[in-house]
Structure formats: C-alpha cells, structure tokens
Design a protein around this motif. Structure first.
Motif, PDB file in Angstrom:
ATOM      1  N   ILE A   1       0.840   5.082  10.390  1.00  0.00           N
ATOM      2  CA  ILE A   1       0.564   3.717   9.970  1.00  0.00           C
ATOM      3  C   ILE A   1       1.850   2.922   9.777  1.00  0.00           C
ATOM      4  O   ILE A   1       1.965   1.763  10.191  1.00  0.00           O
ATOM      5  CB  ILE A   1      -0.325   3.716   8.701  1.00  0.00           C
ATOM      6  CG1 ILE A   1      -0.718   2.299   8.373  1.00  0.00           C
ATOM      7  CG2 ILE A   1       0.322   4.384   7.529  1.00  0.00           C
ATOM      8  CD1 ILE A   1      -1.780   2.201   7.349  1.00  0.00           C
TER       9      ILE A   1
ATOM     10  N   SER B   1       5.949   5.298   0.134  1.00  0.00           N
ATOM     11  CA  SER B   1       4.565   5.189   0.602  1.00  0.00           C
ATOM     12  C   SER B   1       4.490   4.591   2.011  1.00  0.00           C
ATOM     13  O   SER B   1       4.954   3.472   2.236  1.00  0.00           O
ATOM     14  CB  SER B   1       3.777   4.302  -0.347  1.00  0.00           C
ATOM     15  OG  SER B   1       2.665   3.760   0.308  1.00  0.00           O
ATOM     16  N   PRO B   2       3.908   5.300   2.959  1.00  0.00           N
ATOM     17  CA  PRO B   2       3.742   4.736   4.307  1.00  0.00           C
ATOM     18  C   PRO B   2       2.865   3.477   4.289  1.00  0.00           C
ATOM     19  O   PRO B   2       3.096   2.550   5.047  1.00  0.00           O
ATOM     20  CB  PRO B   2       3.035   5.852   5.077  1.00  0.00           C
ATOM     21  CG  PRO B   2       3.181   7.080   4.283  1.00  0.00           C
ATOM     22  CD  PRO B   2       3.381   6.667   2.874  1.00  0.00           C
ATOM     23  N   GLU B   3       1.882   3.485   3.399  1.00  0.00           N
ATOM     24  CA  GLU B   3       0.983   2.337   3.297  1.00  0.00           C
ATOM     25  C   GLU B   3       1.771   1.092   2.890  1.00  0.00           C
ATOM     26  O   GLU B   3       1.604   0.016   3.466  1.00  0.00           O
ATOM     27  CB  GLU B   3      -0.097   2.650   2.257  1.00  0.00           C
ATOM     28  CG  GLU B   3      -1.268   1.704   2.225  1.00  0.00           C
ATOM     29  CD  GLU B   3      -2.179   1.823   3.445  1.00  0.00           C
ATOM     30  OE1 GLU B   3      -2.416   2.959   3.886  1.00  0.00           O
ATOM     31  OE2 GLU B   3      -2.621   0.783   3.941  1.00  0.00           O
TER      32      GLU B   3
ATOM     33  N   HIS C   1       1.881  -3.273  -3.094  1.00  0.00           N
ATOM     34  CA  HIS C   1       1.019  -3.434  -1.926  1.00  0.00           C
ATOM     35  C   HIS C   1       0.164  -4.702  -2.074  1.00  0.00           C
ATOM     36  O   HIS C   1       0.093  -5.537  -1.173  1.00  0.00           O
ATOM     37  CB  HIS C   1       0.166  -2.164  -1.825  1.00  0.00           C
ATOM     38  CG  HIS C   1      -0.974  -2.210  -0.890  1.00  0.00           C
ATOM     39  ND1 HIS C   1      -0.815  -2.314   0.468  1.00  0.00           N
ATOM     40  CD2 HIS C   1      -2.321  -2.140  -1.115  1.00  0.00           C
ATOM     41  CE1 HIS C   1      -2.020  -2.306   1.046  1.00  0.00           C
ATOM     42  NE2 HIS C   1      -2.946  -2.205   0.102  1.00  0.00           N
TER      43      HIS C   1
ATOM     44  N   PHE D   1       3.557   1.483  -6.196  1.00  0.00           N
ATOM     45  CA  PHE D   1       3.275   1.220  -4.777  1.00  0.00           C
ATOM     46  C   PHE D   1       2.034   0.350  -4.642  1.00  0.00           C
ATOM     47  O   PHE D   1       2.004  -0.615  -3.889  1.00  0.00           O
ATOM     48  CB  PHE D   1       3.029   2.533  -4.010  1.00  0.00           C
ATOM     49  CG  PHE D   1       4.264   3.349  -3.762  1.00  0.00           C
ATOM     50  CD1 PHE D   1       5.472   2.714  -3.501  1.00  0.00           C
ATOM     51  CD2 PHE D   1       4.221   4.741  -3.749  1.00  0.00           C
ATOM     52  CE1 PHE D   1       6.614   3.467  -3.248  1.00  0.00           C
ATOM     53  CE2 PHE D   1       5.354   5.487  -3.512  1.00  0.00           C
ATOM     54  CZ  PHE D   1       6.552   4.862  -3.265  1.00  0.00           C
TER      55      PHE D   1
END
Lengths: 127, 1092
Positions: free
Chosen positions: B672, B608-610, B524, B520
């Motif tokens: 988020i 992962s929300p991020e 990202h 992740f």
C-alpha cells in the motif's frame, strides 16, 4: 516453493497486522506434481524461493506393458523413463492412445521431478 | 365435474407428497394433470366449481391462476355479460369466504385484470362504479370487508401503475400507456382524496390504531404512499421510458411531479398539516411509521406544473417547513425516523430554490446542524460494531444536504453557514481523534479501536472520500478556524511522532508501539481531513485550481512573502506574518521529512504503511493543485511560493520526489505504501509540464538508475514506476528526457537477456513481470508530440513478442502479458504514430497471429465441460487486440492484419464458445467493432461467410448481450451491402440469416430485450432485398396452412400490419414506423401463436 514442494500459487492475499501494521502474505499453492494443497504465511519482507519449471511437449509414440510411455522430443530423441500419470488423465491418455489418436504430452519438470501433466491432440500432423 | 375435482385433488396430493411416498411416475402423471388443466379452454365454470368445492390449497391456487390466464387468452371470445358476471362472482366469493392470502391476492389480481382490459371499451365506466362500491364498503362495512376493499384498490392501482414491466396481458405498449393515462386523469386523484379523508377520520378519532385497525390503516397509508410515488405517464419512447424507470428504481422513489389538476388538492395548507399529524399519530408503530414518513418525504419534493404559477411553490415550501419544524420540536427522533428526516432535508434542498431555503426560519439550520452532529457520532459508533447502516445512511443524506448548501452561491451567506459548519467540522474531527483532543474509543460501544486492530480491506482514502469531501467543503466555509485547528493538531502530533520514533531507535518497546499506533491513527485522519480541506481530489492527469475560499483566505491574510518562504523551507521557525496556508503546508512537508528520516535511519519496521500511503496521497493532491500552476489569482504569497518556476516549487518537487523514492527503497515490501508512492511520482511527473530544468528531475533520474540496476520491487509496483517514468519522459525536455528514456532501453536489454539465457536459469515470472513493466510504459505515454520517439523504443521490445510466444507458448501468464502488451500499445499509441512505425507494429501483429495459431488453433473447438473462463483469457486478449487495431483504421492500413486475426479467430467462434459468457461477449463485440470500422465487408468472401456463420451461432445465444450485438452487427453490415445489390455474394450470404432471425423472433426464442434490435435487423435486411419479408411471410403462412389452418387469416393480417405504410428505403421515418408496426405485430402474433 511451499514447505519444500514446487507449487503453483492459486491464491495470494496480503493482510496487515492491524490498520497500521505491516503486510503479511498468505499463500495457497497447489503442488504442481501431485495436486496437494499447501499454505504458508510470512511477512512481505521475506524472500521466497521460486522453483524453475520447464514445460515441454513430446509426441507419444507408444505405451509399454508396464505403463511406461515412449515419448519423442521435437528433435527426434526418444525417452522411455516416464510412467503413465495417475488418475483421470492417465485413463484418458490410454483410451485416446488406444483409439489411435495422435497425442502430444506436456511434461513438467522441476526440482528433479518430471511428470506428464497434460495431453492434447497433435494438430500439427494434420497439416 | 365432481369427478374432475377429485382427480385434481388426488394429483395435488401426489405433487405435495414427500418423495419417499410416491414414485416418479406418479409424480409425472400428476404434473401432466395440471399441465392439461392449465391449457383448458373455457374453464370458467370448472374454476367456479373448484373454488366452491375444493379444499386443497394447491388446486385452489391452480384454478385461480388458470382463471387469469384464460381470461387474458380468450378475452376477445368472451361476451360482456359473462365477464361481468364472473367479476361479480369473484368479488362476492372473496367477501363471502375470506380465503387465505395467496388465493386472495391471485383473485384480486384477476379482478384487476378484468377491470383493466374492460376499461379499453367502456372508458372506465365499470371501474368507476366499482370504486364507488368499494368506497361504500370502506366507510361502513365490517373491518374484514374494509380490508378486502382496500386490497382490491391496491390491486387495481398496481395493474395500472406498471408500464414496461406490466405482466403481458396481450396489450401493446401504446394501449398500456393510454389506459394508464386515462386512469391517472379520472381516478387517481379520487382515490387519493377518499383515502386521505378516511385517514383524517382515524386521526381525529384520537385512538391509536391496533390489531385489524392497524392493518387497515397501513393499507390506507400504502395506497396514499403509492399515489405519492406514482410515476405519471410521460410521452417518451418505450426505450427511453425503460431507461428512466430503471434509473429511478435504482435511485429510490422519484420526485412528486403533478399537473395542474392536482392544484386544488395538494395546495391546501391543511393537507400538509394533516400528513404531519398522521405521522405523529402513528409514529410509535414502525409498520405504520414507514409509509407515513415516505409520504412526508414525497411531499417534500413537490414539483411540476402544479406549483409553476406565481409564488405557489414558495407558499407550499413555507407551509411545509413550518409544519416540519413544529414536528421536530415535538419529537425525539427514533433511529429509523432519522433516516426519513434526513431524506426530507435532502429533498427540500434538492427541489426548492436556494433563496427559498435561505429564507426559512433559523430552526431549519439549527436542527440540521444538531441532527448532523448526532448522526456523525452514531455513524462512527456504527462503523465498528454492527452491520446496520441506518446512521451512516442518514449521515450521508445530511452530508448531501450540506453539500448543496455550501455550494449554492445564492442560498445562505457564508456568515450564516460559518457557525454550523464549524460545529459539524469540530464534531467530526473529535470523533476521529483519540482523547484528550477527541473521543475516539472513549465510549464503550465505540468500534474505532477495533477498527485499528483489524486490517482494512478497502483503500481508506477512497472509502471515506465522499464524506471527507463534504467535510472539507464545510471546513472551507470557516477557513481561519479550521486551518488553525488542523495546523495546531498537526504540529503537535508530528513533533510527537518524531520523538517517539527516536525512542524506537534500537529497541522494541511495546508501550511505545501502542502509543505509536494511536498517533498513526490520529495523523492518518488529520492528514485526510487536511487534504480534503486545502485541495480537491481528482483523477490523475486532471489539474484543478486551489479552492476559492482557501485562496481568498490566503489573500486576505496579506502575509509577508519573505517570512512565509523562510518558514516553508525551514530557515526560520518564526510564525509571525507567515501565510496560514503555507504554515499548514510546511507542517505537512515536515511530517514527510520525519518519515523519510525514520526510513533512512532503518526504522521502516516501526512506521505505519497506512500512514505513509495517506501522506503520499495528501502530497499528491496538494501538488496537483498548488505546485507549478500559472494563475493570476493565487495572490502574492502562494504565487511566489509555488508558481511556475518559483524556487519554492522546485524545492518542494525535489523534496517530494526524494521522499517517494525513500518510501520505495525502504518500504518496497509494503504494497500500500509503495503503490501510493508511485502514484505520487506519476502526479509529480505530470505537473512538470512547463518547467523542464534538470535539477527537478535529479531524484527521478536516480530512481531510474536504481530500477535499472535491479530494484527488487514487487511486479505491480515496478509497473507503476515505469508508468511514472514514461509520463516524465513525455513532459521532460533535452538531456533530462533522453536520460529518462534510458529506463525503457534498460528494460529492453533486460528482456533481451532473459530471452538469450537458457530458459531454466531465470524463473518465468521475471519474464512476465518485465512484460508488465512495458505495459506500464504504454500506459504512461501521453502527449501526441512524443509518442513516436517512445514508440520506436518500444518497438524494439514488441519485436520480440512473436519469439516469446513461440518459446513460451506453454506458459499462460507470459502469453497473456505479451498479448496485453500489444493491445495496450495499439490502444494508447498506434493511432498517433507515423505510418512507417505503424506498419512495423502491424507486421509484429501479423507474425504474432501466425505463431499463436501454430500452437492454439482448435483451442476452443474442444472445450471441456468444466472449462474455466480464465483458461481462455488469452483468446479474449487477442480479440481485444484486433479491436484496438481496427479502431486505427482511419489512420493506418489495418485491413490485412485484421483479416489475418479473424482467420485465426473465426473458426473458434462456435456453439461451444457460447458456454463461456465473457469470451462470447468479447467475440461478438469484436465483430461489431470491426463492422463499425467497415472492415467486415472488405474481407475475402470466404472469410465473410465465416463471419455470417458466427453471427448465426450468436443469434441463438441465451444472453441478451450477445444476441443484441449480433443484431446490431447485422444492421451495420446490411446498411453497407445494400448498395451492392441483393445478388452480390456478401448480400446473399447475409440474407441467409433472415429466416432464422424471423423464426427466432416469432417463436420467442430470442431474449426479450433483444427484440428491438432484432426488429431493426429485419428491417435492415429487407432494405437489402425488398422482396425478402414478403417471401418469408409466404413461406410461414404456407407452413401454417398445412398444420394449423385456423390461424392463417390472423397470420396474414399480422404480416399486413407489419409492412403497413413502410417503405424499405433505410430512411429514418420508415425505420421508426417499421419498429412501431413490429411491436404491434409481435403483440398480435404472440397472442395467438404462443398461447397454445
């Protein structure tokens, strides 16, 4: 509702378990009746119970010797089942009443409990 | 005399004694002794005695302070000999006694004040003589005296250096400026040359300065540093100078801008060489290295007339860069030194032309690259482990340098930049990726992995956007390399993501979990870097082009249109002849698909929300510049893939909407992720403005239906979603449009349902949330053409607000949301709706005011001591509402509604309101706004009088904000009532403020920053009634004739100055002349009235 008590949420923050983790909600609430502080933390996917809260204004007409208030609702109904609140508010209420002020009491009702939580001068009567 | 010294010392002992040893009475008595001392007239002899005889530090300190204030106060009464003997005495005293630092500084400052005030009359003769004396001392006396001499030079420079912030020594602004200017012209350069000469001797001696010598060297360096950072006098008004000084202060030291007088000094090649030598000589001592480095930094920014001729600038630059490169080749920079080097680079690039920079030796770019990469590593380690930011600061400065280099078209060529850019890009990428591709977490001290374990407080995409924007711009200098690297990384990682997610299916395996987190984080960063490489992040609603380099790269590859399109939509996996940008985009879209598939398969808990947020962000900025754009420059491939009406664009929009919708449905409890998904939707809604075919809106419409059926999204996300719907409804046409608008209808029905239900069956927060959603709608409404239609639908909901306020007046959050909704509607829509709709709205506002008044009149009259501002947010909201309505004054008849609002609010503007700063500010800003829209002078007289009363209260405010707003409002009103004549009731009411205002000014009871506005107000008021000022002056003078006849002539003279040559006609020239006179008047009046 926090720990089974109706609370006003005063602080709510979400945090995650790490940058890529899922959100957790951290709640701090003040019991709407007795002012105690409660905290709780739970995943943001959970559901919370929300108390039904009713606020009503009553005109204060009398205070009995044993500390019960005589309150009049908008429609003229009288009730005498609420005690004078504890603490500063109670003291202020009594002194204001004794000095002859016209008072409106705000009564909060939730989860079967009721309590006077605020007092204000009744301006409607002046007009 | 001895007696009084004893008294003072006893009092000082009393003051300094611990509280348990003295009574409060004794302490008060002691305080009084010193209060009296401070107002002693002609105290010079006393002070000398004290300085000679007393041993109490406190008494000495008070005496020194008294000397200075008395000198300033009584300057005009003293004769020249007394002053010069005092000065000599002080200097002699300092040399003789070597007093402690606190006393030394105070006395030095006193001497400096004497020098400065004295130079008004002797044009600096005395100052010159003193400097000569000090130079002698520095060259030949014992070290203690040398240090003192340096300190005195510093003190003198400080007195002259400051302008708007000068300690008020009873001089007007003009005199300050004039003195500073003569000092600059005669003595500044002299001090510079002398000091540099002494420093040269120190360097030539070859001995590293230590102990006292180090202190002296530091003083010398600081003097030179001060001169190089000196802000030379510019011929600007006080206000402008103030603004400039504030800006420069916040922005670090300004550039070194010199006039032609400095040419013979600063242009000497040896001078630059010397400064580099000085730095090499002292760099191991941090105390000395800081000022010497600042000197080098300042010298790297030389501009102004001094280098304006011929190729002087070029010569200076070449010389500087050569010495700079020579120094870099000799040293291994320390951490702190790196910051200075970064600063030098940044300034060179900022102050010298791109062609000059490009012509510098190859080492210039090589060193820059090496140091940048070094700082990248340093700053990433720093991010995780400590609070120090020196690496990050250096890195940012280097990035600023790169940013200029890659954007200057006449500087380095692309070929020259390509290799360095690749190096920096690769280093950055490596630092962000986990091994084996990268080095994240590989080093022991690396904080990156801790970073992953912690929650991030700020939005990652914003936190890093400045850095990434430059990294992206650098990547675009080598698009082939960078796009290929990003493509390969993304392909590999997204495949891994897909397989890991499949492994997750149905089991909670921790090892998979850890791998996933690393993956992740990689994705990202890859996505963030990719985003900044292929597109530019701008504010919502702004459309930007695809970056030029990316377009050129795509065109130059000349790929096959058909093959590219097939690859994009996944019909083929053959990458041959596929456009490289399309390849990268296809991979991004595919990653989004993996995410969607995982979410729909119930793997939301593992994703992962991020990362989801980052993906939404990237898709958002990509869609904003690529999809549905009309441009002839996009080249065949990108044009046919994403141009207006192309199949590719319709396909991508649907895909993106579907993905966003999946995130909302399955990750609604991850704030988020959900928020970024709605932002993506808003952008998608925005850029459909040209093609309104129904199938594009299909996913949107299903979201509308889902939300109408009760989506259970969190309130803030719902609000954003409704904003996106409103934007979409603005741009869509025909059936799509009317179906999108059903979201508003559904919401209104919901509101109606809540209201008709008994109040204890539906929790209150749902009502507040629903109102917030309406606010979202008002924020989304965009184009003038469709405002009316959306407004009519909204009115159905707005109509209910008075009823809501009536029923729920006890629920602050409901009241606040309801009022905010009205304000937002007024701000965003009212000015462009048709008259009849506006009138409906104004009626709603009128009723709202009445209902609010019914429950809240008197709300502010009894503010308890412990009141918190939040409790009055609704009052602020009302004020905002009135402002918003007033600003539509040219389009609609808003006067009556504003008057009703004011009738409600004005009684609340009392003294107790000033205790709540935000509220006070809102209140007076509202009055100023109303005045600006000419609504105050049309109020009924009795209401206008209330406005004047409110202004009267505001003038006495401690806050500069509020009193300035009041003065500005007075000016505005005065200009309007001037034509009505001074016996008009409005004018009379307003003029009643003049006396108060003048007294506040004279007694200095108004905040200093309000003074200019107050002056303007006095002028404007006098314009209404020209005899006003004279009358007030006479009153004041009469009062003084009784109490203080000694000052009457001076007061008369001062008022003479004030009106000298001024006509009260409201014309600009006279207004300015009055302001000038006003400054002089104040300096004069405060000089003798205040010091008492």
């Amino acid at each position: 509702m926090l720990k089974g008590r109706p609370c006003k949420i005063v602080e709510m923050s979400t945090s995650k378990t790490g940058k890529h983790g899922h959100a957790k909600v951290h709640l701090v609430g003040i019991d709407i009746f007795n002012g105690k502080k409660y905290e709780d933390i739970c995943p943001s996917t959970h559901n919370m119970d929300v108390p039904h809260v009713k606020r009503e204004d009553y005109q204060l007409t009398d205070i009995s010797d044993d500390g019960y208030l005589t309150l009049m609702a908008d429609n003229g109904d009288l009730r005498e089942d609420l005690k004078i609140p504890d603490g500063d508010l109670g003291t202020q209420l009594r002194s204001d009443f004794d000095s002859g002020k016209e008072l409106l009491c705000t009564v909060l009702k939730s989860c079967g409990e009721e309590c006077v939580i605020a007092v204000k001068a009744n301006t409607a009567l002046d007009k | 005399m001895d007696n009084s010294i004893q008294t003072l010392e006893a009092a000082a002992q009393m003051l300094m004694a611990p509280p348990n040893l003295v009574t409060s009475e004794q302490r008060h008595h002691a305080e009084r002794v010193f209060m009296e001392l401070r107002s002693t007239k002609n105290p010079y002899q006393l002070c000398r005695e004290v300085l000679e005889k007393s041993s109490s530090d406190y008494v000495l300190f008070e005496a020194a302070g008294l000397l200075k204030t008395a000198l300033i106060r009584e300057w005009n009464l003293l004769n020249e000999n007394d002053i010069s003997s005092l000065r000599e005495y002080l200097l002699n005293y300092l040399m003789r006694k070597e007093p402690p630092l606190f006393l030394r500084e105070k006395l030095l400052q006193t001497i400096a004040v004497i020098i400065k005030r004295g130079s008004i009359n002797d044009t600096g003769r005395d100052r010159k003589a003193l400097l000569t004396e000090l130079e002698k001392i520095i060259l030949s006396s014992p070290i203690g005296q040398q240090k003192l001499a340096c300190a005195l030079i510093q003190a003198i420079m400080q007195e002259y250096a400051i302008t708007v912030k000068s300690s008020d020594v009873g001089l007007t602004w003009e005199v300050h400026i004039w003195l500073k200017k003569t000092f600059e012209a005669t003595d500044l350069k002299r001090i510079f040359r002398f000091t540099v000469g002494v420093l040269e001797q120190i360097v030539r001696s070859g001995v590293r300065p230590e102990g006292d010598n180090a202190i002296l060297t530091k003083q010398l360096l600081t003097i030179v540093e001060t001169i190089l950072c000196w802000s030379h006098v510019t011929l600007l008004s006080k206000r402008l100078t103030r603004t400039l000084e504030t800006i420069y202060e916040s922005d670090g030291p300004r550039a070194l801008r010199l006039n032609h007088n400095w040419r013979d000094t600063i242009m000497k090649p040896e001078l630059i060489a010397l400064f580099f030598e000085i730095h090499l000589h002292v760099r191991s001592n941090t105390d000395l290295a800081n000022p010497s480095l600042t000197c080098l930094v300042q010298l790297a920014s030389l501009t102004g007339v001094v280098v304006s001729m011929g190729n002087l600038k070029q010569q200076y630059f070449e010389n500087y860069v050569n010495h700079f490169m020579r120094m870099l080749s000799m040293i291994q920079p320390f951490d702190r030194e790196m910051l200075g080097i970064a600063d030098i680079y940044q300034r060179l690039v900022q102050f010298f032309t791109p062609p000059m920079i490009a012509a510098s030796p190859p080492a210039f770019l090589q060193n820059l690259t090496t140091y940048t990469c070094h700082c990248i590593r340093g700053s990433i380690i720093e991010e995780g482990i400590n609070d120090d930011t020196v690496w990050r600061e250096s890195f940012n400065k280097f990035l600023n340098t790169w940013c200029s280099l890659v954007h200057d078209s006449d500087g380095f060529t692309n070929d020259q930049l390509m290799t360095p850019c690749i190096e920096v890009f690769n280093t950055y990428l490596q630092c962000r990726l986990a091994p084996p591709d990268g080095t994240r977490g590989a080093e022991v001290n690396d904080g990156c992995n801790d970073d992953i374990k912690d929650d991030v407080q700020e939005d990652e995409r914003q936190l890093h956007s400045n850095v990434l924007m430059t990294i992206g711009a650098m990547a675009r200098k080598a698009p082939a390399h960078c796009c290929h690297v990003l493509y390969s990384l993304l392909t590999e990682r997204s495949k891994r993501l897909e397989s890991l997610l499949q492994l997750c299916m149905g089991k909670q395996d921790t090892s998979v979990g850890e791998q996933l987190i690393l993956l992740f984080e990689d994705l990202h960063w890859i996505l963030m870097i990719t985003g900044h490489t292929i597109a530019v992040d701008v504010l919502e609603g702004e459309t930007v082009m695809i970056p030029q380099e990316i377009l050129q790269y795509s065109v130059s590859e000349n790929a096959d249109v058909g093959a590219s399109l097939r690859y994009l939509v996944g019909e083929s996996t053959n990458t041959e002849n596929v456009d490289p940008i399309i390849k990268l985009i296809a991979e991004i879209l595919r990653t989004g698909e993996y995410e969607r598939a995982a979410l729909e398969a119930g793997l939301g808990y593992a994703f992962s929300p991020e990362l989801s947020a980052t993906l939404s962000w990237l898709l958002k900025i990509w869609a904003n510049s690529y999809v549905m754009q009309q441009s002839s420059e996009y080249g065949a491939v990108l044009e046919s893939a994403f141009g207006v009406g192309s199949q590719g664009s319709v396909w991508s929009i649907r895909r993106l909407t579907r993905r966003a919708s999946a995130v909302l449905r399955h990750m609604s409890s991850q704030p988020i992720a959900a928020t970024h998904a709605t932002l993506l939707l808003a952008t998608l809604a925005h850029n459909r403005r040209k093609e309104g075919t129904l199938d594009i809106w299909e996913e949107f419409l299903s979201l509308v239906a889902w939300e109408a059926a009760g989506s259970k999204l969190p309130g803030s996300v719902r609000k954003e979603l409704h904003r996106a719907f409103a934007i979409a409804a603005t741009y869509a046409e025909g059936e799509a449009r009317s179906r999108l608008l059903t979201s508003t209808v559904a919401l209104t029905e919901k509101l109606q349902n809540i209201l008709t239900m008994a109040s204890d069956t539906e929790p209150i927060y749902i009502l507040a949330d629903t109102l917030e959603c309406f606010i979202g709608i008002t924020e989304g409404v965009h184009e003038v053409g469709t405002v009316d239609e959306q407004f009519v639908m909204l009115i159905a909901a707005l109509d209910k607000i008075p009823g809501i306020l009536f029923k729920y007046h006890n629920y602050p959050n409901v009241v606040l949301s309801a009022l905010n909704l009205l304000t937002k509607s007024a701000k965003r829509m009212l000015h462009s709706v048709q008259q009849q709709n506006a009138i409906k709205f104004l009626e709603v506002c009128n009723t709202t005011f009445e209902v609010y008044m019914r429950w809240n009149s008197g709300k502010i009259s009894s503010i308890p001591q412990c009141a918190e501002e939040e409790a009055y947010e609704d009052v602020c909201a009302l004020m905002d509402l009135i402002c918003a309505i007033a600003s539509c004054g040219t389009e609609h008849p808003v006067g009556d509604t504003c008057a009703r609002g004011l009738r409600l609010l004005l009684p609340m503007i009392t003294q107790s309101l000033l205790a709540l700063p935000t509220l006070a500010h809102s209140a007076y800003r509202m009055l100023k706004n109303l005045d600006h829209h000419e609504l105050l002078t049309v109020l009924p007289v009795e209401l206008f009088n209330m406005v004047v009363t409110a202004l009267r209260v505001g003038l006495t405010a401690v806050s500069c904000d509020v009193s300035t707003l009041c003065c500005d409002t007075i000016v505005g009103i005065a200009n309007k009532v001037r034509t009505l004549g001074s016996d008009n009731p409005y004018a009379m009411s307003l003029l009643s403020l003049a006396e108060l205002l003048l007294m506040l000014i004279i007694k200095m009871e108004i905040p200093p920053d309000t003074i200019p506005s107050a002056g303007a107000a006095i002028y404007a008021l006098t314009c209404v009634k020209p005899a006003l000022l004279e009358g007030l002056a006479r009153q004041l003078i009469e009062a003084y004739t009784v109490n203080d006849p000694g000052n009457v002539p001076r007061l008369e003279e001062a008022f003479g100055i004030l009106t000298d040559g001024v006509l009260f006609d409201g014309m600009r020239t006279h207004k300015i002349r009055f302001q000038d006179n006003f400054d002089k008047f104040l300096a004069n009046v405060h000089g003798f009235l205040i010091v008492k």
